[in-house]
Design an enzyme around this catalytic site. Sequence first.
Site, PDB file in Angstrom:
ATOM      1  N   HIS A  94      -7.043  -6.339  -1.612  1.00 37.69           N
ATOM      2  CA  HIS A  94      -5.786  -5.611  -1.270  1.00 37.69           C
ATOM      3  C   HIS A  94      -5.280  -6.155  -0.031  1.00 37.69           C
ATOM      4  CE1 HIS A  94      -3.924  -1.658  -0.891  1.00 37.69           C
ATOM      5  NE2 HIS A  94      -4.258  -1.518   0.530  1.00 37.69           N
TER       6      HIS A  94
ATOM      7  N   ASP B 269       0.926  -1.306   0.101  1.00 37.35           N
ATOM      8  CA  ASP B 269      -0.080  -0.030   0.087  1.00 37.35           C
ATOM      9  C   ASP B 269       0.985   1.147  -0.075  1.00 37.35           C
ATOM     10  OD1 ASP B 269      -2.966   0.912   0.472  1.00 37.35           O
ATOM     11  OD2 ASP B 269      -1.821   1.965   2.115  1.00 37.35           O
TER      12      ASP B 269
END
Length: 341
Positions: free
Chosen positions: A311, A116
């Site tokens: 994610h 991220d």
Amino acid sequence: MDTSKLIPNDPRVKYESAQIRGKTYKYIVGEPQTNPPVDTIFLIHGFPDMGFGWRYQVPYFISLGFRVVVPDMLGYGGTDTPEDLNAFSFKSLSADIKEFARKFVGDGQIILGGHDWGGALVWRVALWHPELIKAVFSICTPFNAPTKPWIALEDMIAAGKLTNFTYQLQFKGPEVENTIQGEEKVRQFLNGMWGGFGPDREIAFVAEKGVLLDNLPKLRRCALLSDEELDYYVRQYMLQKAPQLHGPLNWYRTRKINWEDELPLADKPVTLEMPTLFIAASRDTALPPSMSVGMEKYMPRLTRGEVAGSHWALTGASEDVNGQVAKWLEGVLNGATKSAL
């Protein structure tokens, strides 16, 4: 070594703090039985995660003979939250990582991994301080080269580009920071961001919109965090003075600062010469794999991988992530990891 995931306050690692360029960083460090270590890996987390997000990776990498250092990044938990937004720029954070690494390797090199925002940062550390980096990998976050002229994210989205970053417009503003305050709201927010959903399939987050704040109280417990893990995250967030999300959300407020810092880099060809690895997550809506097209132009030693997951690949596809990183490291280090087993 036991390679099961870390638990809060796990005795297999040490919990330390360091003064880095005038700021206090909290971090964990795990030492292998191999002496000296095969190498030193730094792992950098993203939003709204913490160093604990690497809990499935840390014991595994230690078992391969690596020293593993995992900071809670600026604005999170017991790490400082500077008032100056410039401290959250990639250039400043890259200098932090360089000084941090010198504590462990002196003038040597580290292997650097990120997820991220941590993934975005590790590419920048490799740009600003290539001499520090033996190899660099990112989970979910592709590399994007410095550019000019300046184009505001609002204008890009209005033109139909990067619509999957629309949530960043919400995050950089006051709404989420002002709404998510106090233990109950922080718990609801984290539960939602990790995939909790409601009785009518309500969700917390849509990349093209942002956080659906009205849905948060309706959501059932997410599957990716145990009760103990969610409690730990909430406790760490409550170490920050209100508003608790101010520091973490500052990472979304430095786009123009980063652009200005990188103008000198945009004037010359950009190449990352060290070995690089990018692992995409097939169901990542914020950072879809398609965003990585063309990375080979900037890194001649790029290895690509992909996992079937969201994610939150570090948790939801941990075995696959670990295996792909380990195979890549084995090649980078000419089989040194095998000899440590």
